[in-house]
Design a protein around this motif. Structure first.
Motif, PDB file in Angstrom:
ATOM      1  N   ASP A 213       0.930   6.609  -4.850  1.00 43.33           N
ATOM      2  CA  ASP A 213      -0.437   6.947  -5.800  1.00 43.33           C
ATOM      3  C   ASP A 213      -1.884   6.988  -4.492  1.00 43.33           C
ATOM      4  N   MET A 214      -1.294   6.733  -3.384  1.00 43.28           N
ATOM      5  CA  MET A 214      -2.632   6.876  -2.297  1.00 43.28           C
ATOM      6  C   MET A 214      -2.448   8.217  -1.442  1.00 43.28           C
ATOM      7  N   GLU A 215      -1.162   8.736  -1.304  1.00 46.30           N
ATOM      8  CA  GLU A 215      -0.980   9.464  -0.990  1.00 46.30           C
ATOM      9  C   GLU A 215      -1.389  11.160  -2.169  1.00 46.30           C
ATOM     10  N   SER A 216      -1.865  10.839  -2.920  1.00 48.65           N
ATOM     11  CA  SER A 216      -1.731  11.522  -3.957  1.00 48.65           C
ATOM     12  C   SER A 216      -2.585  12.210  -4.164  1.00 48.65           C
ATOM     13  N   THR A 217      -3.002  13.782  -4.466  1.00 54.62           N
ATOM     14  CA  THR A 217      -4.537  14.031  -5.380  1.00 54.62           C
ATOM     15  C   THR A 217      -5.376  13.639  -6.387  1.00 54.62           C
ATOM     16  N   LYS A 218      -5.122  12.654  -6.905  1.00 55.25           N
ATOM     17  CA  LYS A 218      -4.790  11.512  -8.111  1.00 55.25           C
ATOM     18  C   LYS A 218      -5.659  10.868  -7.853  1.00 55.25           C
ATOM     19  N   THR A 219      -6.265  10.080  -8.015  1.00 53.27           N
ATOM     20  CA  THR A 219      -7.373   8.814  -8.571  1.00 53.27           C
ATOM     21  C   THR A 219      -6.297   7.493  -8.108  1.00 53.27           C
ATOM     22  N   MET A 220      -6.325   6.891  -7.526  1.00 51.79           N
ATOM     23  CA  MET A 220      -5.147   5.638  -8.034  1.00 51.79           C
ATOM     24  C   MET A 220      -5.898   4.293  -8.506  1.00 51.79           C
ATOM     25  N   ASN A 221      -5.717   4.061  -9.786  1.00 46.72           N
ATOM     26  CA  ASN A 221      -5.173   2.509 -10.197  1.00 46.72           C
ATOM     27  C   ASN A 221      -4.778   2.221 -10.695  1.00 46.72           C
ATOM     28  N   ARG A 222      -4.697   0.927  -9.395  1.00 46.70           N
ATOM     29  CA  ARG A 222      -3.141   0.385  -9.951  1.00 46.70           C
ATOM     30  C   ARG A 222      -3.972  -1.181 -10.037  1.00 46.70           C
ATOM     31  N   LEU A 223      -2.450  -1.907 -10.692  1.00 43.73           N
ATOM     32  CA  LEU A 223      -2.834  -3.335 -10.780  1.00 43.73           C
ATOM     33  C   LEU A 223      -1.325  -4.346 -10.100  1.00 43.73           C
ATOM     34  N   ILE A 224      -1.741  -4.714  -9.486  1.00 44.44           N
ATOM     35  CA  ILE A 224      -0.321  -5.540  -8.921  1.00 44.44           C
ATOM     36  C   ILE A 224      -0.298  -6.886  -9.145  1.00 44.44           C
ATOM     37  N   GLN A 225       0.152  -7.441  -9.708  1.00 38.91           N
ATOM     38  CA  GLN A 225       1.108  -8.348 -11.076  1.00 38.91           C
ATOM     39  C   GLN A 225       1.734  -9.249 -10.032  1.00 38.91           C
ATOM     40  N   GLY A 226       1.716 -10.035  -9.623  1.00 34.64           N
ATOM     41  CA  GLY A 226       2.506 -11.076  -8.977  1.00 34.64           C
ATOM     42  C   GLY A 226       2.407 -12.947  -8.804  1.00 34.64           C
ATOM     43  N   ASP A 227       3.226 -13.896  -9.369  1.00 37.83           N
ATOM     44  CA  ASP A 227       3.124 -14.230  -9.415  1.00 37.83           C
ATOM     45  C   ASP A 227       2.369 -15.485  -8.157  1.00 37.83           C
ATOM     46  N   VAL A 228       2.229 -16.687  -8.504  1.00 38.67           N
ATOM     47  CA  VAL A 228       1.812 -17.507  -7.012  1.00 38.67           C
ATOM     48  C   VAL A 228       2.353 -17.582  -5.658  1.00 38.67           C
ATOM     49  N   GLY A 229       1.865 -17.539  -4.342  1.00 41.93           N
ATOM     50  CA  GLY A 229       2.809 -17.104  -3.412  1.00 41.93           C
ATOM     51  C   GLY A 229       3.554 -16.058  -3.553  1.00 41.93           C
TER      52      GLY A 229
END
Length: 698
Positions: free
Chosen positions: A285-301
């Protein structure tokens, strides 16, 4: 719409009109309607029934069944008041149906007597009670049948969410008048092709059928239209906020280079496969010309912060600055310390910015950010203040995203020229809810815990078993471990909850663990006091840390192996899971002990779910089922509209269709400026009040 009575001047009336424009609505009734969240005629028209009663088959008195809710028609033959004790009035009316007599009863409503003259014809509904050979109905609703046509006759009767002082029959009359006078002013805003494609009712017909259907099948057709409408407006607004449909240019970061490689090499552990996969998604996403809008879900730890740290290194390596916003100072401080430890050896300049800093210190940091001498700044809401200006912002990270609203996220984004956006949450979100609340973000999931982490064992103990808990705590401390002890939620009052925390800490120190060191931490402590307490706990100088839910998010003490939560049934599932996540962060076996004597079925269900699983996503699904989407995050997302009729669990298929149609529409008309879409734009803007300025952000 055939059964809508049209006023000659109804086309001149605006549905945005105030409630007192309606007949029989004065200041007092307007205030009661306000209590229901109704502030205009339009909001009144969208105040839909919570259920319907089919009164099409009126019962004769001889057909009424004991203990059942029944509806009958009768003529008043006698009415009087009974006062069995002080402060209580029972109004009792004898009703004759041509064959027999039954008695309608109202409790503490003496004004009813004035409405019921002998000879009055009336329809009553209520629970039947057969006593001493007499049939009595405890009235839940009634309507006097005069010379005029009744509001609902004896057919399908709407039952509304109501409030004290505004009974359903009054609310029905007010809504019926509003429909008669204003329905022609409600304009259709769904595109004609969408209406035709999905065979949806026109808006006026749908609203009228929701309130006064001829048959229950009408309700289903009306609800289908209105659910689609609500989700379509929601998804259109979310897609406009997201801006990805515009395909606008964002920052194009460099490929991972020597600095990123050095960061990976210096990590004291190997990333899990899930972490590596998510970082690849972020990098792409960061290397793309399109703006990144990303959510990272992850359990505690699960290691979300490490992925965020790698992304921050990547933006610095590409010549940009990075920012990370956290909801609390404790978490911001912890992130800053962690990033200094990880990125400091790479030469990356890290700074912390919080609201509690002294003016001079804060001004110095703000100046260094503006002049580009700081590569990565970590902080709280202080980061979105106007005086904070970045020289060249490339990446904005927010942690515990559910604590922030749409406006806050957008304001952080405004700090740069279309910087990439990365948000993280340790509150697992069901896919259905994520589509609604975080529909403006692409999603990544870290679904794997780092090696060496053992599952936290969870036990439910009653209040009577506290001595066993105290013995277990003492044994764990003897082995060198430490303990969190969360005090119960007393009520919605910080002062009272803090007072309870002081009492608990004093009891544990004075009466139970005199030979151990008991500490106390709560939200209103000054930052330096919190820091000192947490340092003492991390260093092992405190054996048992009594805390309010200030420790819910982010605090990391690997040596802490026991989490005790008093009155655990008063906490939400997501909150319990977050608290449990504070232990099990090291190599030692960890335990969560829930002390509770739940009296409600929901309280018991929450405790049972917690003892059954450690899977945060399963817990999130169960939490959604128990509490519903409106309460899932405790407070509604700032700037996001409420769902009045749609149910995102029941209506998931409609949600997906609405999403597809919204995306297709915005690809054709990104800003909804075409004449046929202007009314939809007005509707979206009205529903997303407070976020209008962010709709063209991309």
């Amino acid at each position: 719409m055939d059964n809508v009575k049209k006023s000659p001047d109804s086309h001149k009336k605006a549905v945005s009109a105030g409630l007192q424009s309606l007949r029989s609505v004065g200041p007092n009734r307007a205030r009661l309607l306000n209590n229901l969240g109704i502030n205009s005629v339009e909001e009144l028209l969208y105040h839909f029934p919570r259920k319907y009663e089919d009164r099409s088959l009126l019962k004769k008195i001889c057909q009424l069944r004991d203990g059942e809710n029944e509806t009958m028609f009768g003529t008043v033959t006698n009415v009087g008041d009974i006062r069995p004790r002080r402060g209580m009035t029972i109004t009792k009316a004898a009703l004759y149906d041509g064959e027999a007599t039954a008695y309608a009863v109202w409790f503490n409503q003496p004004y009813i007597k004035k409405q019921l003259k002998t000879g009055t014809k009336i329809i009553v509904s209520g629970k039947v009670d057969l006593k001493y050979g007499n049939i009595q109905l405890s009235v839940s609703d009634f309507e006097i049948i005069g010379n005029e046509e009744p509001v609902y006759g004896a057919g399908i009767v709407p039952v509304y969410p109501a409030t004290e002082g505004l009974p359903n029959r009054t609310l029905r009359s007010i809504i019926k008048y509003a429909l008669d006078q204003y329905m022609d002013s409600v304009e259709e805003f769904l595109p004609p092709d969408v209406l035709k494609k999905y065979n949806l009712l026109p808006i006026g017909q749908a609203i009228f059928a929701m309130h006064f259907p001829r048959k229950l099948d009408d309700v289903q057709k009306a609800r289908r239209r209105l659910v689609f409408e609500e989700l379509y407006v929601l998804q259109t607004g979310i897609c406009m906020l997201r801006g990805t449909v515009f395909e606008s240019l964002g920052i194009c970061h460099k490929k991972n280079g020597p600095l990123t490689a050095d960061f990976m090499k210096r990590l004291p552990f190997k990333m899990t496969q899930a972490q590596e996969r998510v970082f690849q998604e972020v990098s792409r996403d960061m290397e793309s010309t399109k703006t990144m809008n990303r959510l990272i879900q992850g359990d505690v730890g699960s290691g979300k912060t490490v992925v965020a740290a790698a992304a921050l290194v990547k933006t610095v390596e590409s010549g940009y600055q990075g920012v990370m916003m956290a909801p609390t100072e404790i978490l911001a401080v912890q992130h800053a310390e962690g990033l200094m430890e990880l990125l400091g050896p790479l030469g990356v300049q890290i700074a912390l910015l919080t609201g509690n800093m002294g003016k001079k210190e804060k001004e110095g940091i703000v100046q260094n950010i503006r002049e580009g001498r700081i590569d990565v700044v970590v902080g709280t809401h202080a980061l979105i203040q106007d005086e904070v200006i970045f020289q060249k912002l490339g990446l904005a990270v927010t942690d515990e995203q559910h604590r922030f609203g749409v406006k806050q996220r957008a304001k952080l984004k405004e700090k740069g020229q279309n910087p990439d956006i990365l948000v993280m949450t340790a509150t697992p979100i069901p896919r259905t809810l994520a589509l609604t609340v975080y529909g403006d973000l692409d999603m990544s999931v870290i679904d794997e815990l780092p090696p060496g982490r053992s599952e936290v064992k969870t036990y439910w103990i009653s209040e009577a078993g506290k001595q066993r808990v105290y013995s277990f705590i003492r044994e764990q401390v003897r082995q060198g471990r430490q303990v969190y002890y969360v005090c119960p939620l007393v009520e919605e009052s910080d002062k009272i909850d803090i007072s309870a925390a002081f009492e608990l800490a004093d009891k544990l120190q004075t009466d139970i663990f005199q030979d151990l060191k008991v500490g106390l931490i709560y939200g209103r402590l000054k930052q330096n006091e919190k820091d000192n307490i947490m340092k003492a706990f991390k260093n092992g100088n405190i054996n048992i840390l009594v805390a309010t839910t200030v420790i819910e998010v982010g605090i990391n003490v690997p040596n802490a192996t026991v989490m005790v939560i008093e009155n655990a049934d008063r906490f939400g599932l997501a909150q319990l899971h977050q608290l449990r996540g504070r232990v099990g962060r090291g190599t030692y076996q960890s335990y969560c002990i829930l002390i509770a004597n739940p009296t409600s079925a929901e309280g018991k269900a929450r405790i049972n779910i917690m003892t059954r699983t450690n899977d945060g996503f399963l817990i999130a699904d169960e939490d959604l089922k128990l509490r519903g989407p409106g309460e899932f995050f405790g407070t509604r997302q700032s700037g996001m509209p409420d769902l009045k009729i749609a149910d995102i669990i029941r209506d998931i298929k409609v949600l997906k269709i609405a999403r597809e149609e919204a995306e297709a529409l915005l690809l054709r008309d990104p800003h909804l400026v075409l004449p046929e879409n202007v009314k939809l734009r007005v509707k979206v803007m009205a529903e997303f009040r407070g976020t209008e300025n962010y709709f063209t952000i991309s």
